[in-house]
Design an enzyme around this catalytic site. Structure first.
Site, short mmCIF file in Angstrom:
data_model
loop_
_atom_site.label_atom_id
_atom_site.label_comp_id
_atom_site.label_asym_id
_atom_site.label_seq_id
_atom_site.Cartn_x
_atom_site.Cartn_y
_atom_site.Cartn_z
N HIS A 29 0.78 -1.16 0.10
CA HIS A 29 0.14 0.20 -0.01
C HIS A 29 0.75 1.32 0.01
CE1 HIS A 29 0.45 1.54 4.22
NE2 HIS A 29 0.72 0.23 4.61
N CYS A 30 0.32 2.31 -0.49
CA CYS A 30 1.07 3.65 -0.40
C CYS A 30 0.14 4.58 0.55
CB CYS A 30 1.13 4.58 -1.79
SG CYS A 30 -0.35 4.50 -2.58
N MET A 31 0.04 5.79 0.33
CA MET A 31 -0.55 6.65 1.12
C MET A 31 -2.02 6.70 1.29
SD MET A 31 1.13 8.93 2.87
CE MET A 31 0.15 10.02 3.17
N ARG A 33 -3.54 4.16 -1.48
CA ARG A 33 -4.07 2.85 -2.25
C ARG A 33 -3.64 1.97 -1.80
NH1 ARG A 33 -2.78 5.36 -8.21
NH2 ARG A 33 -3.53 7.45 -8.14
#
Length: 496
Positions: A29-31, A33
């Site tokens: 995951h990112c910030m 998504r």
């Protein structure tokens, strides 16, 4: 329902709609998504996935990305990982594996990923894990600056300064560690080589006729040093006998990479880093309004193309040099234009309840800088509103750039947040109140310009006629009558 149960329920709802646990090859995951590697893209039920209340949108890139928003994604990802780990592993025949490999190869070829974009994704993978620390330390730095200006808690501010600065003092080490890990080397060796850059003892070394200074070259030097270490390590793994590998490989990796770093990379990377900082300052001081207009207007298309990832090391270099990046507040105006455009779409389509509901649910996230729901759910599918949203971003960027020309720098002490969420991270060369006022003014200009451009030029007559319709008109009930199905009519009023 507790928070843990809610996140577990979201994960359980998502999993079958992406083909089940056996269809997932990787989870990250990112910030905002959830990023899933899928074995068979055709098993994903896109529309059902988008209909989940927790899902703000989906994006298909090198991974299948489900937009859940900040905070939520960090809590749902471990639940997805747990469900995937607990699922029984399927068995495959040689034919199944061959067919699966062929399908993956065809899918990857269809995406036509260029080497440049793949390289940028790798760079992003190095810096994105650092964002939570940058945000936390940046907010503490802002709080500390406020306390110092007000003269409050003088006994506490030195401790807050240590908390805020400790990570930035060693960020090169973390960059080196992540770089080696991303490029297939031993992560700790990348960190060890990068640590040379911040070691105080380098101040006793001369290179190119100049005395080195601790931190010279910064994150760019750490990036280059760690990549070099990976290649040296891989060379050693090929040629050093296994019996000596445990002693010789790490020693040669640190020695060779360290010497090149000290007597080459630190100086070169230092010059490049300085040039980046000088150019950013010169650009905004001399062409601030024009530069802000271009950067704010083109940032959304850069995001769509994946090229925005090239800005991450530039932001980090500016933060390392100056304490803040002057580019991020300008780029954040793209989100303001998106919000203004969405509000105009809401007013222009009074009969389309579906789009209006999407906008109402996505606007709070948009104000906080999470733009994916509005981009992928509203403006981009409509076409012209996406362009007019960029006009709003350009106007807001020009506003902030203009004040940079007047000598009022507006910067952010961290990367990641945008919109209203950027307020706690703002910093500049003037007072905090003035910096906040300029950024707030930029947001207002972005909102207004995005709204006006979309309201007056965002819809052609054909587009308006196509979308300004009642998508939820009740269908006549169907009842079974003799001879087949006939719609049930309301009784006609009696004639008088």
């Amino acid at each position: 329902m507790s928070t843990d149960d809610k996140n577990r329920a979201i994960a359980a709802a998502i999993l079958p709609l992406v083909g089940g646990a056996e269809n997932i090859s990787s989870v990250a995951h990112c910030m905002t998504r959830l990023r899933l590697g899928l074995r068979d893209r055709s098993l994903v039920q896109d529309e059902a996935l988008k209909a989940l209340p927790a899902v703000m949108g989906v994006v298909e890139d090198d991974t299948y990305q489900i937009v859940l928003g900040p905070g939520t994604v960090a809590r749902v990802t471990p639940e997805i990982e747990a469900l995937v780990a607990a699922a029984p592993q399927p068995t495959h025949s040689a034919e199944d594996l061959a067919a699966q490999g062929a399908a993956l190869k065809a899918a990857q070829k269809a995406k036509n990923a260029t080497p440049f974009k793949l390289f940028l994704r790798r760079i992003a993978n190095i810096f994105v894990p650092l964002i939570p620390a940058l945000i936390g330390c940046g907010i503490i730095a802002g709080l500390n600056g406020l306390l110092i200006n007000l003269g409050w808690l003088p006994g506490v501010t030195p401790a807050l300064a240590a908390m805020a600065s400790g990570f930035m003092a060693l960020i090169a080490v973390f960059v080196g560690y992540n770089t080696a890990k991303e490029f297939g080397g031993t992560a700790i060796l990348g960190g060890a080589v990068a640590a040379i850059i911040v070691f105080p003892g380098v101040a006793k070394i001369d290179a190119f006729g100049q005395t080195l200074s601790p931190g010279q070259g910064g994150v760019l030097g750490a990036l280059g040093a760690a990549i070099l270490a990976v290649y040296v390590e891989k060379w050693c793994r090929r040629w050093v006998p296994e019996s000596l590998d445990v002693l010789v490989t790490p020693t040669l990796t640190v020695l060779v990479s360290g010497l090149v770093t000290i007597f080459g990379l630190m100086f070169v990377a230092g010059e490049i880093s300085q040039a980046i900082g000088d150019f950013a300052n010169w650009l905004l001081a001399n062409a601030g309004a024009g530069a802000g207009l271009v950067l704010g207007g083109l940032f959304l298309p850069l995001v769509m193309l994946g090229l925005h990832q090239a800005l991450i090391p530039i932001h980090t270099t500016l933060i390392e040099q100056q304490g803040y990046t002057v580019l991020l507040p300008i780029l954040a105006m793209a989100g303001a234009g998106q919000v203004g455009a969405a509000m105009a779409v809401y007013l222009k389509l009074p009969r389309n309840g579906s789009i209006r509901r999407t906008i109402k649910s996505a606007l709070p996230a948009g104000f906080l800088g999470v733009g994916e729901p509005l981009i992928y759910g509203v403006s981009l599918p409509l076409g012209r509103p996406f362009v007019t949203a960029c006009v709003g971003g350009a106007a807001g960027g020009a506003f902030i750039g203009f004040f940079n020309m007047l000598g009022d720098k507006v910067g952010s002490t961290a990367i990641g947040p945008s919109g209203w969420a950027l307020f706690p991270l703002l910093d500049g060369n003037k007072g905090l109140g003035e910096t906040i006022a300029i950024y707030a003014g930029g947001l207002i200009v972005g909102y207004l310009a995005g709204f006006m451009a979309t309201y007056f030029w965002g819809f052609s007559k054909e587009l308006l006629a196509e979308f300004n319709v009642d998508t939820e008109a009740e269908q006549p009930e169907v009842t079974v009558a003799k001879g087949g199905l006939t719609p049930e009519r309301e009784p006609e009023p009696a004639k008088v």
